[in-house]
Design an enzyme around this catalytic site. Structure first.
Site, short mmCIF file in Angstrom:
data_model
loop_
_atom_site.label_atom_id
_atom_site.label_comp_id
_atom_site.label_asym_id
_atom_site.label_seq_id
_atom_site.Cartn_x
_atom_site.Cartn_y
_atom_site.Cartn_z
N ASP A 47 0.91 -1.22 0.15
CA ASP A 47 -0.02 0.02 0.02
C ASP A 47 0.87 1.33 0.11
O ASP A 47 0.34 2.27 0.76
CB ASP A 47 -0.96 0.19 1.17
CG ASP A 47 -1.64 -1.16 1.31
OD1 ASP A 47 -2.49 -1.79 0.18
OD2 ASP A 47 -1.71 -1.85 2.34
N GLN B 116 2.38 -6.23 -2.82
CA GLN B 116 2.60 -5.88 -1.53
C GLN B 116 3.98 -5.37 -1.23
O GLN B 116 4.21 -4.52 -2.02
CB GLN B 116 2.66 -7.58 -0.82
CG GLN B 116 1.39 -8.29 -0.58
CD GLN B 116 1.25 -9.06 -1.81
OE1 GLN B 116 1.82 -9.73 -2.29
NE2 GLN B 116 -0.22 -8.85 -2.13
P1 IMP Z 1 -2.10 -12.82 2.56
O1 IMP Z 1 -0.95 -12.37 1.43
O2 IMP Z 1 -3.53 -12.90 2.38
O3 IMP Z 1 -1.55 -14.36 3.08
O4 IMP Z 1 -1.63 -11.87 3.65
C1 IMP Z 1 -0.47 -12.11 4.77
C2 IMP Z 1 0.04 -10.65 5.11
O5 IMP Z 1 0.23 -9.78 4.00
C3 IMP Z 1 -1.10 -10.10 6.07
O6 IMP Z 1 -0.62 -9.30 7.21
C4 IMP Z 1 -1.75 -9.08 4.93
O7 IMP Z 1 -2.54 -8.06 5.55
C5 IMP Z 1 -0.46 -8.59 4.23
N1 IMP Z 1 -1.08 -8.06 2.70
C6 IMP Z 1 -1.50 -9.14 1.77
N2 IMP Z 1 -1.56 -8.36 0.65
C7 IMP Z 1 -1.44 -7.12 0.85
C8 IMP Z 1 -1.61 -5.79 0.23
O8 IMP Z 1 -1.87 -5.95 -0.83
N3 IMP Z 1 -1.47 -4.91 0.89
C9 IMP Z 1 -0.93 -4.76 2.22
N4 IMP Z 1 -0.83 -5.86 2.78
C10 IMP Z 1 -1.13 -6.97 2.27
#
Ligand code: IMP
Length: 454
Positions: A12, A225
């Site tokens: 973000d 990310q």
């Molecule tokens: P996952 O990618 O859904 O497995 O989430 C793992 C971690 O990455 C968590 O803390 C999410 O909040 C964070 N996360 C995943 N995608 C994003 C994104 O696009 N922006 C910010 N945080 C993310």
């Protein structure tokens, strides 16, 4: 010629805007990791498009590629493509045959395990990202190429689904439905395979991109990310399950590191910090309690800090694009950025959202950490140690609210002086030049200092 865009913090950072802006000169925009956990909003011809999987370049007539390092939920993919088509666009999206498929049991297990993990939960987006990468590493995944081959698809599902069903029912004691049913999955995912084939969407990603580069096209490699969410270089276990850092751009597309390394690697920096999900955050301001079971920074945070956090959260629109969750916010963290600069080899920086901090009397930066009585300048490798770090702050005089559109039109020198002092401190500390400065949410509200394609 490639340009790689990498988040330097916790996601973000405003990568979408930079991809969008520099992407004008690109012919192909390829994502190299992640899946539909990455929300971004694209504004094109006055219309707003919310995407989580399809590369934003596809809205602007570029070829959008999902690289082999991505995990692809075909339901999301086709929903996004159909929505774009309904709105009159003709997105050209290609998908690597080597990319792994997110199946409904991955999503179900993501939710189940997050609940089970309690304090260790990463606060995932529950899109099945982690469980899909687990199966990739466990050599029991289903790849996009398998959806095109009925026998391979059936064989893989017959092997893996009973294991997943037993895991859900016997280990986690949950009831299961059609998301764990081989026949249902086979029928549904074969249909997706047929559609991918009919629309000629699948590619050998590395070959496809290399051919485009050899033909003289500009290729942009887009990370989702951020570096502190990288499974190797981030704050494990509060991370995503792939490599957003620039090494992922090679592995996740099939282009050699020497090819990627010939181009720029641009680190996207938000002028402050925000994150969704759990884990320590040494420069955190206030807190969002329900996301921080273990490290609740709101404990002991004064009222002023809470107010400041709320102000920055609201000014910066710090609410998750995918989940709508309020994000935790903090001051800029230089040890995090020094770590990211080394891990990614940034050649340039795009620093975003300096407008969000306008109007504050004082802007602080976590310059170093105090860790067990010592001053350190980069992040320690374990998250437990990081949780013990206390930020040592540097203070900068604030800058006024100005007409940012005018600043963007006039260029770097039009940025208020105190903000330039802040920007130059960041650039000097990271020994990396500033390529762009984001002064507002719109793509026109960016000061371009350097265009990597020129
Ligand atoms: P996952 O990618 O859904 O497995 O989430 C793992 C971690 O990455 C968590 O803390 C999410 O909040 C964070 N996360 C995943 N995608 C994003 C994104 O696009 N922006 C910010 N945080 C993310």
């Amino acid at each position: 010629m490639t340009v790689t865009i990498v988040g330097s913090q916790l996601g973000d950072e405003g990568k979408g805007g930079v991809v969008d802006l520099y992407g004008d000169a690109a012919d192909v925009v390829a994502r190299y990791q992640g899946g539909d956990n990455a929300g971004h909003t694209v504004v094109h011809d006055g219309e707003k498009y919310k995407l989580s999987l399809v590369p934003s370049g596809a809205v602007r007539g570029k070829v959008g590629v999902l690289g082999n390092g991505c995990v692809v939920n075909p339901e999301t993919l086709f929903d996004e493509i159909d929505t774009l088509r309904d709105r009159g666009l003709e997105p050209d999206v290609r998908v690597a045959e080597r990319a792994h498929v997110i199946l409904p049991y991955h999503r179900a297990l993501d939710g189940i395990e997050e609940e089970e993990k309690d304090d260790l939960a990463a606060g995932t987006t529950k899109r099945g990202i982690g469980p899909t990468y687990e199966d990739k590493a466990g050599r029991r995944g289903v790849r996009i190429g398998d959806l095109l081959d009925p026998d391979a698809l059936r064989e893989r599902l017959e092997y893996v689904v009973p294991q997943k069903k037993a895991l859900a029912e016997e280990v986690f004691e949950k009831e299961t439905g059609e998301e764990f049913d081989i026949e249902h999955l086979y029928e549904t995912y074969r249909e997706y395979g047929k559609r991918l084939e009919e629309e000629g969407m699948t590619v050998d990603c590395g070959d496809f991109l290399q051919e485009r580069i050899d033909a003289g096209d500009n290729v942009m490699l887009e990370g989702a990310q951020g570096t502190s969410l990288d499974i190797d270089h981030g704050v494990y276990p509060y991370v995503t399950s792939s490599n957003p850092s620039s090494g992922g751009a090679s592995v996740g597309t099939g282009l050699g590191p020497t090819v990627v390394g010939q181009g720029d690697v641009i680190g996207i920096v938000k002028a402050y910090l925000s994150r969704v999900g759990t884990g320590p955050l040494p420069t955190e301001l206030g807190g969002v309690e329900d996301q921080t079971p273990d490290y609740d920074a709101s404990e002991g945070a004064g009222e002023d800090e809470e107010e400041l956090a709320t102000r920055i959260r609201d000014e910066g629109g710090e609410y998750g694009t995918v989940t709508g969750r309020p994000r935790r916010v903090g001051w800029l963290d230089m040890p995090m950025l020094r770590h990211a600069t080394r891990a990614n080899g940034f050649t340039g920086l795009a620093i975003n959202h300096i407008d969000v901090l306008a109007g504050l009397d004082e802007v602080k930066v976590g310059h170093s950490y105090e860790f067990d009585g010592e001053e350190i300048f980069t992040m320690p490798p374990t998250t437990e140690a990081w949780g013990r770090c206390e930020a040592t702050f540097k203070s900068f005089d604030g800058w006024p609210e100005v007409d940012w559109a005018e600043v963007a039109a006039e260029g770097y020198e039009a940025i208020p002086e105190n903000a330039r002092t802040y920007l130059e401190y960041i650039s000097d500390e990271l020994e990396t030049p500033i390529y762009a400065v984001g002064v507002g949410p719109g793509r026109e509200e960016t000061v371009i200092v350097e265009n990597p394609y020129e």
